[in-house]
Design a protein around this motif. Structure first.
Motif, PDB file in Angstrom:
ATOM      1  N   ARG A 122       1.533  -1.511   3.833  1.00 57.31           N
ATOM      2  CA  ARG A 122       1.759  -0.236   3.323  1.00 57.31           C
ATOM      3  C   ARG A 122       2.944  -0.097   2.204  1.00 57.31           C
ATOM      4  NH1 ARG A 122      -0.077   4.241   1.816  1.00 57.31           N
ATOM      5  NH2 ARG A 122       0.993   6.222   2.206  1.00 57.31           N
ATOM      6  N   ILE A 123       4.059  -0.589   2.419  1.00 56.76           N
ATOM      7  CA  ILE A 123       5.130  -0.707   1.790  1.00 56.76           C
ATOM      8  C   ILE A 123       4.797  -1.299   0.350  1.00 56.76           C
ATOM      9  CG2 ILE A 123       7.638  -1.491   1.335  1.00 56.76           C
ATOM     10  CD1 ILE A 123       8.025  -1.241   4.228  1.00 56.76           C
ATOM     11  N   PHE A 124       4.216  -2.492   0.359  1.00 48.98           N
ATOM     12  CA  PHE A 124       3.653  -2.923  -0.890  1.00 48.98           C
ATOM     13  C   PHE A 124       2.892  -2.084  -1.770  1.00 48.98           C
ATOM     14  CE2 PHE A 124       1.105  -5.815  -3.518  1.00 48.98           C
ATOM     15  CZ  PHE A 124       1.894  -6.729  -4.098  1.00 48.98           C
ATOM     16  N   ASP A 125       1.732  -1.492  -1.049  1.00 48.02           N
ATOM     17  CA  ASP A 125       0.816  -0.632  -1.714  1.00 48.02           C
ATOM     18  C   ASP A 125       1.784   0.638  -2.337  1.00 48.02           C
ATOM     19  OD1 ASP A 125      -1.551   0.350  -2.600  1.00 48.02           O
ATOM     20  OD2 ASP A 125      -2.067   1.534  -0.652  1.00 48.02           O
ATOM     21  N   VAL A 126       2.635   1.220  -1.825  1.00 50.98           N
ATOM     22  CA  VAL A 126       3.529   2.267  -2.075  1.00 50.98           C
ATOM     23  C   VAL A 126       4.238   1.898  -3.270  1.00 50.98           C
ATOM     24  CG1 VAL A 126       5.370   4.043  -1.411  1.00 50.98           C
ATOM     25  CG2 VAL A 126       3.213   3.554   0.199  1.00 50.98           C
ATOM     26  N   VAL A 127       4.827   0.870  -3.342  1.00 56.09           N
ATOM     27  CA  VAL A 127       5.724   0.423  -4.364  1.00 56.09           C
ATOM     28  C   VAL A 127       5.081  -0.051  -5.551  1.00 56.09           C
ATOM     29  CG1 VAL A 127       7.270  -1.499  -4.889  1.00 56.09           C
ATOM     30  CG2 VAL A 127       7.618  -0.448  -2.862  1.00 56.09           C
ATOM     31  N   THR A 128       3.941  -0.647  -5.518  1.00 54.85           N
ATOM     32  CA  THR A 128       3.111  -1.390  -6.483  1.00 54.85           C
ATOM     33  C   THR A 128       2.116  -0.190  -7.232  1.00 54.85           C
ATOM     34  OG1 THR A 128       1.303  -2.111  -5.131  1.00 54.85           O
ATOM     35  CG2 THR A 128       3.399  -3.666  -5.875  1.00 54.85           C
ATOM     36  N   THR A 129       1.723   0.980  -6.645  1.00 56.11           N
ATOM     37  CA  THR A 129       0.788   1.806  -7.530  1.00 56.11           C
ATOM     38  C   THR A 129       1.476   2.377  -8.452  1.00 56.11           C
ATOM     39  OG1 THR A 129      -0.342   2.199  -5.129  1.00 56.11           O
ATOM     40  CG2 THR A 129      -0.394   3.973  -6.633  1.00 56.11           C
ATOM     41  N   PRO A 130       2.794   3.001  -8.398  1.00 56.42           N
ATOM     42  CA  PRO A 130       3.119   3.527  -9.608  1.00 56.42           C
ATOM     43  C   PRO A 130       3.419   2.471 -10.734  1.00 56.42           C
ATOM     44  CG  PRO A 130       4.545   4.101  -7.680  1.00 56.42           C
ATOM     45  CD  PRO A 130       3.686   3.034  -7.243  1.00 56.42           C
ATOM     46  N   MET A 131       3.549   1.224 -10.267  1.00 57.23           N
ATOM     47  CA  MET A 131       3.778   0.261 -11.156  1.00 57.23           C
ATOM     48  C   MET A 131       2.427  -0.240 -11.877  1.00 57.23           C
ATOM     49  SD  MET A 131       6.231  -2.335  -9.398  1.00 57.23           S
ATOM     50  CE  MET A 131       8.200  -1.804  -9.030  1.00 57.23           C
ATOM     51  N   GLY A 132       1.602   0.173 -11.560  1.00 60.99           N
ATOM     52  CA  GLY A 132       0.035  -0.153 -12.314  1.00 60.99           C
ATOM     53  C   GLY A 132      -1.001  -0.947 -11.451  1.00 60.99           C
ATOM     54  N   LYS A 133      -0.856  -0.798 -10.062  1.00 57.71           N
ATOM     55  CA  LYS A 133      -1.732  -1.339  -9.336  1.00 57.71           C
ATOM     56  C   LYS A 133      -3.118  -0.587  -9.289  1.00 57.71           C
ATOM     57  CE  LYS A 133      -2.836  -0.191  -5.474  1.00 57.71           C
ATOM     58  NZ  LYS A 133      -3.477   0.120  -4.150  1.00 57.71           N
ATOM     59  N   PRO A 134      -4.240  -1.116  -9.525  1.00 58.37           N
ATOM     60  CA  PRO A 134      -5.522  -0.742  -9.698  1.00 58.37           C
ATOM     61  C   PRO A 134      -5.797   0.222  -8.520  1.00 58.37           C
ATOM     62  CG  PRO A 134      -5.930  -2.731 -10.607  1.00 58.37           C
ATOM     63  CD  PRO A 134      -4.299  -2.685 -10.255  1.00 58.37           C
ATOM     64  N   SER A 135      -6.415   1.512  -8.527  1.00 57.88           N
ATOM     65  CA  SER A 135      -6.576   2.096  -7.271  1.00 57.88           C
ATOM     66  C   SER A 135      -7.557   1.520  -6.598  1.00 57.88           C
ATOM     67  CB  SER A 135      -7.026   3.575  -7.836  1.00 57.88           C
ATOM     68  OG  SER A 135      -8.231   3.674  -8.543  1.00 57.88           O
ATOM     69  N   TRP A 136      -8.581   0.745  -7.076  1.00 61.05           N
ATOM     70  CA  TRP A 136      -9.698   0.466  -6.171  1.00 61.05           C
ATOM     71  C   TRP A 136      -9.135  -1.005  -5.240  1.00 61.05           C
ATOM     72  CZ3 TRP A 136     -10.047   0.115 -11.525  1.00 61.05           C
ATOM     73  CH2 TRP A 136     -10.031  -0.928 -12.124  1.00 61.05           C
ATOM     74  N   ILE A 137      -8.053  -1.533  -5.599  1.00 56.34           N
ATOM     75  CA  ILE A 137      -7.583  -2.382  -4.908  1.00 56.34           C
ATOM     76  C   ILE A 137      -6.990  -2.036  -3.331  1.00 56.34           C
ATOM     77  CG2 ILE A 137      -5.734  -4.349  -4.641  1.00 56.34           C
ATOM     78  CD1 ILE A 137      -7.769  -5.057  -6.791  1.00 56.34           C
ATOM     79  N   ASP A 138      -7.869  -2.328  -2.342  1.00 55.75           N
ATOM     80  CA  ASP A 138      -7.649  -1.906  -1.078  1.00 55.75           C
ATOM     81  C   ASP A 138      -6.920  -2.835   0.006  1.00 55.75           C
ATOM     82  OD1 ASP A 138      -7.986  -0.490   1.214  1.00 55.75           O
ATOM     83  OD2 ASP A 138     -10.169  -1.000   1.636  1.00 55.75           O
ATOM     84  N   PHE A 139      -5.826  -2.512   0.236  1.00 57.00           N
ATOM     85  CA  PHE A 139      -5.119  -3.476   1.199  1.00 57.00           C
ATOM     86  C   PHE A 139      -5.130  -2.996   2.444  1.00 57.00           C
ATOM     87  CE2 PHE A 139      -1.881  -3.771  -2.725  1.00 57.00           C
ATOM     88  CZ  PHE A 139      -2.491  -4.916  -3.187  1.00 57.00           C
ATOM     89  N   SER A 140      -6.109  -2.377   2.909  1.00 50.76           N
ATOM     90  CA  SER A 140      -6.411  -2.123   4.312  1.00 50.76           C
ATOM     91  C   SER A 140      -7.130  -3.397   4.918  1.00 50.76           C
ATOM     92  CB  SER A 140      -7.374  -1.142   4.613  1.00 50.76           C
ATOM     93  OG  SER A 140      -8.646  -1.528   4.102  1.00 50.76           O
TER      94      SER A 140
END
Length: 807
Positions: free
Chosen positions: A347-365
């Motif tokens: 969850r932390i990784f998702d929150v941190v990398t999303t503003p940096m450019g992580k594609p929205s369809w990459i699902d870390f669930s």
């Protein structure tokens, strides 16, 4: 089942009585299992999951590879797509997409720029998706002369229009054109780019006939019974037929058929994911070694209990099973806590990398695959750390165990040897992880320290796309930028302003070319990178002209066509010669443009968006010769550039109220966003190495502390016979340092072999970099010294009279 239930109840009681041991063991395992599950969750999202709506991974991407270029995937022309669509039998349907920037303006708020996908009308039918509100594109929407329509993402609809369904059927302005919103896609749907809008692709007459106008990607859904390999074979056959039919445009181009993960991730992600999985596996092995050491130390205290059970008739395998049940209970508890750790970490990784450019369809669930991995790791871990102590304890000498409680028994002696071997293994694994983390961190630092060829301080950047409907002619675009240049340059705190179609590390245009006087194969002309810039660009970037001159306002308008080249291009094209006055010409298609005369030589500036260490051969063209609607504005400032953002927005709105700007960042912020991947991976490796170092140090400390406890009587005898505190200190230290030395030698040898795996992702650092290995070794030695010093100091404080009576 009855005996198993008895084993479970006994294990619960036994572990409950040793709360300290149980807590330490469970937390150690939770840490190892948790980071393994977290990294596997990331890897699962990167390498195994497809799109959320494509569970069977049936959607493939198709492109064309220019065999004369290093890029593995390139766009396709519309005529080639139509031939593929007509001839390919491996797909239930093929569709096209191309990316573009879209200016959105209406009465819902300030103008915004969004990334849009220009899709063929059948795109959503091919991938099997429908809007959740409104309608899909129809064939009529993609016909020439059709009224402009658009479909919005759920996120844009929610953010800009407050989830008001009345937007469907309303007209908004997109790139200055009145466009009707016809639908809204489901939540979290984004395909094939991470954008906010979809518009139908309406091919122009030129697109329909020019096979060398490659500007779109192709995707399709595999037909039933078709494999990726058979689809590739069919596409190769079709491409060979097209090469024979159209040799001028198709010779030298091969089809590329990729899965979702191959298209978006590439080999770099595979290497990084593999390296991360190996790293966390090492951490888990160290955690298992620590718990095994705890069990071995605990076995000494349980030897009398085990001896009594053997004397009462318990068989060896009955004892092994009982001890393994205890180990599996520990690993199950560690697995549950590890699951919580993994959930929080991802969850932390998702929150941190999303503003940096992580594609929205990459699902870390966490899906079924992750849970299966978690269960398998938890069970395997319990067997791994529990089997050796269980087998060792089941071999106990009953008579010695009943008489001495295990102290001095064979189980204790052999257990001590096994404990030392485990510590040696921990040290070896820790040095491998430290070396890997050091190399990744060195790569990350090299990126930021690398000379890009420009001064990044006090530079403000932004992109400003001009809609073709409002600025259709090159003269319209030039007039607007001239007017805007005057407004921005007059702002207080602005030193100079320029424009360019790409920023440093942001890529470049690509052209085939030929040098005057050089013999080249028309079918195999080389490619070069090109940048379109305005006069003053090099001044904004604090780049000095090495030879010749900068562009002027007259270049591209009248006189001889000119270009400026970088040092690398000059060295490769005219080695040992003065490049000024040399000529070359570009081939945007099959026909050449006018000869360009080199009027300037500039230092190398990094434009390669994939590697900051790669300097490409590059030429610069004057903006007035090749005006572009989508340009970047760069400004050197006398004040902190971030303070001028509002003023720049105000001036652009004053120049054109419908124009938004996007990516308003300082040049330093832009570079950080470009290379966030290296930063995140470097931090992750550092975390893994830190955990491994902590566990290995604690393991050494625990082993040495237990050894000192077991040798209390021996130490008392030595001190009674005149041994000094220094000699006792040296005795304990030598024991610990011997284990460290063996582990260090084995670990360094393994690290030299393993680090070659990271070679493809390292930046300006060798996999066998001696400095990194020396620093990693020094860190491990320092941690090991601390782990030995505490037990050694305790040993020097032993009272000989108490020690001689010690049992």
């Amino acid at each position: 089942m009855v005996s198993l239930w008895q084993d479970l109840r006994f294990a619960f009681r036994t572990l409950g009585k040793s709360k300290g041991f149980t807590a330490i063991a469970v937390l150690t395992l939770a840490l190892g299992i948790g980071i393994n599950a977290a990294v596997f969750t990331l890897t699962n999202a990167w390498l195994f999951k497809g799109f959320p709506f494509d569970k069977n991974n049936l959607i493939l991407y198709l492109g064309s590879k220019d065999l004369s270029h290093d890029f593995p995937f390139g766009p396709v022309s519309y005529p080639d797509f139509r031939d593929w669509q007509a001839q390919a039998k491996s797909f239930d349907g093929l569709a096209t997409a191309s990316g573009m920037q879209m200016n959105l303006s209406d009465d819902a708020g300030l103008p915004e720029t969004h990334r849009a996908a220009r899709m063929s009308a059948n795109s959503f039918q091919v991938i099997g998706q429908k809007p959740f509100a409104g309608r899909d594109f129809t064939a009529a929407d993609g016909a020439p002369g059709a009224a402009p329509v658009a479909i919005l993402t759920y996120g844009l609809w929610e953010r800009r229009y407050g989830k008001n369904l009345s937007i469907i059927g309303r007209t908004v302005r997109m790139n200055g054109i009145s466009t009707t919103v016809i639908g809204i896609m489901p939540r979290d749907f984004s395909f094939p780019f991470d954008g906010d809008l979809w518009i139908p692709n309406i091919p122009t007459p030129e697109d329909s006939v020019k096979r060398d106008a490659r500007n779109m990607i192709v995707f399709g859904r595999m037909a039933a019974g078709v494999t990726v390999q058979s689809a590739r074979a069919e596409m190769n056959t079709i491409a060979q037929n097209l090469q024979r039919a159209y040799p001028l445009t198709n010779q030298g181009f091969a089809p590329v058929v990729l899965t979702y993960n191959e298209f978006y991730n590439g080999p770099r992600i595979f290497v990084i994911s593999t390296a991360m999985l190996v790293a966390v596996a090492f951490v888990l092995l160290i955690a298992c070694a620590n718990v095994a050491n705890l069990l071995l130390a605990r076995a000494v205290g349980r030897s009398r209990e085990i001896s009594i059970r053997i004397a009462l008739g318990a068989g060896r395998w009955r004892l092994v099973r009982q001890l393994l049940v205890e180990s599996l209970l520990l690993s199950a508890a560690g697995g549950f806590l590890g699951w919580l750790i993994a959930k929080g970490a991802t969850r932390i990784f998702d929150v941190v990398t999303t503003p940096m450019g992580k594609p929205s369809w990459i699902d870390f669930s966490m899906d079924v695959r992750v849970f299966a991995y978690l269960v398998a790791v938890s069970i395997g871990t319990g067997l791994l750390f529990g089997l050796a102590p269980a087998l060792r304890l089941s071999k106990i000498d009953v008579h010695t165990g009943l008489k001495e409680g295990g102290r001095g028994s064979s189980a204790g002696v052999h257990g001590k040897k096994l404990s030392r071997l485990l510590v040696i293994g921990e040290m070896a694994l820790a040095i491998v992880l430290l070396a890997g983390a050091g190399l990744m961190i060195r790569s990350f630092l090299n990126i930021y320290r690398a000379s890009l060829g420009v001064s990044t301080a006090n530079v403000l950047t932004m992109r400003l796309p001009l809609p073709a409907a409002k600025y259709p002619q090159p003269s319209d675009q030039i007039t607007f930028h001239d007017r805007l240049h005057v407004r921005l340059a007059s702002l207080p705190g602005v030193e100079s302003v320029a424009i360019a179609n790409f920023l440093p590390t942001g890529g470049s245009s690509s052209f085939r070319y030929e040098l005057e006087g050089a013999i080249s194969d028309p079918q195999r002309r080389p490619s070069l990178s090109a940048l379109i810039v305005s006069p003053g660009y090099f001044h904004v970037m604090s780049v000095g002209i090495l030879q010749g001159r900068d562009f002027t306002e007259a270049d591209g308008v009248s006189g001889t066509p000119v270009a400026i080249v970088n040092q690398r291009f000059a060295t490769l094209s005219w080695p040992g010669q003065d490049p000024l006055g040399k000529r070359l010409r570009l081939y945007p298609g099959n026909a050449p443009e006018a000869w360009l005369t080199v009027v300037g030589l500039v230092p190398n500036i990094v434009q390669n968006e994939n590697s900051p260490s790669q300097v490409d051969p590059l030429i610069y063209l004057p903006y007035r010769a090749k005006p572009q609607p989508d340009m970047a504005i760069v400004a050197r400032t006398r004040v902190p550039p971030g303070t001028l953002g509002t003023a720049f927005r105000r001036e652009i709105q004053a120049a054109d109220s419908d124009l938004p700007i996007y990516n308003l960042w300082t040049l330093e912020e832009r570079l950080q966003r470009n290379y966030w991947f290296y930063q995140v991976i470097g931090i992750l490796f550092a975390i893994f190495a830190g955990i491994a170092l902590l566990l290995a140090s604690v393991g050494l400390y625990a082993t040495m502390a237990h050894s000192v406890s077991q040798r209390t009587q021996e130490i008392g005898v030595r001190m009674a016979m005149g041994a000094t505190g220094d000699s006792i200190l040296r005795l304990v230290f030598m024991d610990g340092m011997r284990q460290l030395a063996i582990g260090l030698v084995l670990g360094l040898a393994a690290a030299f072999a393993v680090m070659n795996v990271l070679k493809s992702v390292l930046v300006q650092v060798s996999p066998a970099d001696p400095g990194t290995f020396v620093i990693a070794s020094a860190i491990l030695i320092a941690a090991a010294l601390l782990g030995c010093w505490l037990p050694a100091r305790r040993a020097t404080r032993v009272d000989p009279m108490v020690a001689l009576r010690y049992e």
